[in-house]
Design a protein around this motif. Structure first.
Motif: not given
Length: 123
Positions: A58-61, A63-71
């Motif tokens: 999984t990879h995150y921008a 600006s959202v890292k630590g607040r968003v989770t993709i599953t």
């Protein structure tokens, strides 16, 4: 042919949470790189999060890292985006998309897109 349908958007207060869903119709769900993008008024579409097809990483921008989770749920062929501690700057139309390659943060490389779901963060 792949069809994607997002749901779960809405109006939320700053600091609250929201979970977006993306139902993927068609075959080979587990073969795709699956991504979430967003577009705010007057701005370009930007990468939010993705799951790579090659190894499921999984990879995150930033600006959202630590607040968003993709599953994802391969059995239900559904992609999710859990968003916590929402900020007004998260306000945008959120899109899910599928790509047959492994590059995850370039919207031009995603072949299929949903219609988008509006997320508004405001008090």
């Amino acid at each position: 042919q792949v069809r994607l349908v997002e749901s779960g958007g809405g109006l939320v207060l700053p600091g609250n949470s929201l979970t977006l869903s993306c139902a993927v119709y068609g075959h080979l769900f587990s073969w795709f790189t699956l991504g979430w993008f967003r577009q705010a008024p007057g701005k370009d579409r930007e990468f939010v999060a993705a799951i790579q097809r090659s190894d499921g990483s999984t990879h995150y921008a930033d600006s959202v890292k630590g607040r968003v989770t993709i599953t994802k749920d391969n059995n239900k062929k559904t992609l999710y985006l859990q968003m916590d501690k929402l900020k007004p700057e998260d306000t945008a139309v959120y899109y899910c998309a599928t790509a047959s390659g492994d590059i995850y943060d370039d919207s031009a490389l995603y072949e299929s897109w949903g219609q988008g779901t509006q997320v508004t963060v405001s008090s």
